[in-house]
Design a protein around this motif. Structure first.
Motif, mmCIF file in Angstrom:
data_model
loop_
_atom_site.group_PDB
_atom_site.id
_atom_site.type_symbol
_atom_site.label_atom_id
_atom_site.label_comp_id
_atom_site.label_asym_id
_atom_site.label_seq_id
_atom_site.Cartn_x
_atom_site.Cartn_y
_atom_site.Cartn_z
ATOM 1 N N PHE A 67 0.876 -1.166 0.000
ATOM 2 C CA PHE A 67 0.000 0.000 0.000
ATOM 3 C C PHE A 67 0.915 1.218 0.000
ATOM 4 N N VAL A 68 0.624 2.189 -0.853
ATOM 5 C CA VAL A 68 1.537 3.306 -1.079
ATOM 6 C C VAL A 68 0.784 4.629 -0.929
ATOM 7 N N ASN A 69 1.437 5.572 -0.268
ATOM 8 C CA ASN A 69 0.884 6.908 -0.090
ATOM 9 C C ASN A 69 1.014 7.664 -1.416
ATOM 10 N N PRO A 70 -0.099 7.945 -2.096
ATOM 11 C CA PRO A 70 -0.015 8.598 -3.403
ATOM 12 C C PRO A 70 0.472 10.049 -3.341
ATOM 13 N N ALA A 71 0.482 10.647 -2.159
ATOM 14 C CA ALA A 71 1.045 12.000 -2.042
ATOM 15 C C ALA A 71 2.548 11.968 -2.302
ATOM 16 N N LEU A 72 3.194 10.817 -2.046
ATOM 17 C CA LEU A 72 4.636 10.674 -2.241
ATOM 18 C C LEU A 72 4.985 9.981 -3.555
ATOM 19 N N ALA A 73 4.107 9.135 -4.034
ATOM 20 C CA ALA A 73 4.342 8.398 -5.290
ATOM 21 C C ALA A 73 3.046 8.413 -6.094
ATOM 22 N N PRO A 74 2.701 9.574 -6.678
ATOM 23 C CA PRO A 74 1.379 9.732 -7.307
ATOM 24 C C PRO A 74 1.122 8.831 -8.507
ATOM 25 N N ASP A 75 2.161 8.352 -9.168
ATOM 26 C CA ASP A 75 1.965 7.519 -10.359
ATOM 27 C C ASP A 75 2.165 6.031 -10.089
ATOM 28 N N TYR A 76 2.212 5.636 -8.832
ATOM 29 C CA TYR A 76 2.478 4.241 -8.485
ATOM 30 C C TYR A 76 1.528 3.293 -9.205
ATOM 31 N N LEU A 96 13.550 6.571 1.063
ATOM 32 C CA LEU A 96 13.120 6.300 2.430
ATOM 33 C C LEU A 96 14.135 6.824 3.438
ATOM 34 N N THR A 97 13.606 7.220 4.602
ATOM 35 C CA THR A 97 14.455 7.728 5.677
ATOM 36 C C THR A 97 14.324 6.914 6.955
ATOM 37 N N GLU A 98 13.262 6.112 7.045
ATOM 38 C CA GLU A 98 13.042 5.301 8.241
ATOM 39 C C GLU A 98 12.269 4.049 7.848
ATOM 40 N N GLY A 121 -1.947 -23.574 5.147
ATOM 41 C CA GLY A 121 -1.413 -24.020 6.429
ATOM 42 C C GLY A 121 0.093 -24.234 6.425
ATOM 43 N N ASP A 122 0.719 -24.287 5.232
ATOM 44 C CA ASP A 122 2.178 -24.434 5.188
ATOM 45 C C ASP A 122 2.829 -23.227 5.871
ATOM 46 N N PRO A 123 3.998 -23.434 6.491
ATOM 47 C CA PRO A 123 4.650 -22.333 7.213
ATOM 48 C C PRO A 123 5.216 -21.270 6.272
ATOM 49 N N CYS A 124 5.022 -20.029 6.676
ATOM 50 C CA CYS A 124 5.538 -18.883 5.929
ATOM 51 C C CYS A 124 6.137 -17.876 6.902
ATOM 52 N N LEU A 125 7.001 -17.025 6.373
ATOM 53 C CA LEU A 125 7.489 -15.858 7.103
ATOM 54 C C LEU A 125 6.729 -14.658 6.572
ATOM 55 N N LEU A 126 6.192 -13.858 7.475
ATOM 56 C CA LEU A 126 5.470 -12.652 7.082
ATOM 57 C C LEU A 126 6.237 -11.451 7.609
ATOM 58 N N LEU A 127 6.682 -10.614 6.698
ATOM 59 C CA LEU A 127 7.397 -9.395 7.055
ATOM 60 C C LEU A 127 6.454 -8.217 6.856
ATOM 61 N N HIS A 128 6.043 -7.606 7.970
ATOM 62 C CA HIS A 128 5.268 -6.368 7.920
ATOM 63 C C HIS A 128 6.284 -5.237 7.900
ATOM 64 N N ARG A 129 6.175 -4.359 6.924
ATOM 65 C CA ARG A 129 7.137 -3.260 6.807
ATOM 66 C C ARG A 129 6.386 -1.956 6.570
ATOM 67 N N ARG A 130 6.792 -0.939 7.322
ATOM 68 C CA ARG A 130 6.351 0.426 7.027
ATOM 69 C C ARG A 130 7.600 1.239 6.735
ATOM 70 N N THR A 131 7.489 2.138 5.766
ATOM 71 C CA THR A 131 8.611 3.014 5.455
ATOM 72 C C THR A 131 8.143 4.468 5.518
ATOM 73 N N TRP A 132 9.084 5.329 5.847
ATOM 74 C CA TRP A 132 8.824 6.757 5.909
ATOM 75 C C TRP A 132 9.747 7.483 4.947
ATOM 76 N N SER A 133 9.286 8.592 4.427
ATOM 77 C CA SER A 133 10.108 9.538 3.696
ATOM 78 C C SER A 133 9.945 10.844 4.461
ATOM 79 N N GLY A 134 10.993 11.218 5.177
ATOM 80 C CA GLY A 134 10.869 12.330 6.105
ATOM 81 C C GLY A 134 9.935 11.925 7.230
ATOM 82 N N ALA A 135 8.960 12.760 7.533
ATOM 83 C CA ALA A 135 8.022 12.474 8.623
ATOM 84 C C ALA A 135 6.743 11.798 8.133
#
Length: 188
Positions: A67-76, A96-98, A121-135
């Protein structure tokens, strides 16, 4: 600490061939409250959304929901993510800064199992990631990896101050365990 890397680059570094299958790229005009909170929006705003399956030598290794913030990447939502990766586009659009990572062991749900060609039901790794650009929160991501086909890891050097403190703490613990003071005398 998990480094953010381009999945296509990771696969190429292992000598494999990357291929992406785009399931959906869209704009969500009325996102759920969970996304409003995750993006730290003051009110509900549209977000871009994509689901992409990444293959290594024709074997699915990652299900990427982004999911992407369109204010930062309007043409995603207009990009061809078969020709370029989401990573490459976002690095150009909004550096990205954080980063925030939360890793969980999960059982594959029906959709993930179908896309990753495994059993529910098979085992998976789930990586939840949030990124920031500035604040500003730039992305909210769920990256699902087949447990038997992927491992997450990293290597980093702590800052000198952290390293010095950690080394002193380790020496103090070793001395306590051995019962010897720094000057070589016995400790009570």
């Amino acid at each position: 600490m998990i480094e953010i890397r381009n999945i296509a680059g990771e696969i190429a570094a292992r000598g494999g061939r990357h291929r992406a299958e785009v399931v959906i790229v869209e704009k969500i005009r009325n996102p759920g409250l969970d996304l409003v909170v995750a993006f730290e929006f003051m009110r509900r705003r549209p977000v871009a959304h994509s689901i992409i399956v990444h293959f290594e030598d024709e074997v699915p290794v990652q299900l990427e929901e982004r999911f992407v913030n369109p204010a930062l990447a309007p043409d995603y939502h207009r990009q061809d993510f078969v020709a370029t990766t989401t990573y490459d586009y976002l690095q150009r659009a909004t550096p990205l800064t954080e980063v925030e990572h939360v890793i969980s062991a999960v059982a594959a749900d029906e959709m993930a199992a179908r896309r990753l060609m495994i059993r529910p039901g098979d085992p998976c790794l789930l990586l939840h990631r949030r990124t920031w650009s500035g604040a500003v929160v730039a992305t909210v991501n769920k990256l699902t990896y087949v447990g038997s086909r992927y491992s997450l890891g990293s290597r980093y050097a702590p800052s000198p101050a952290v390293w010095a403190r950690t080394r002193c703490e380790a020496e103090a613990v070793a001395l306590l365990i051995s019962g010897t003071a720094r000057d070589g005398s016995s400790m009570p």
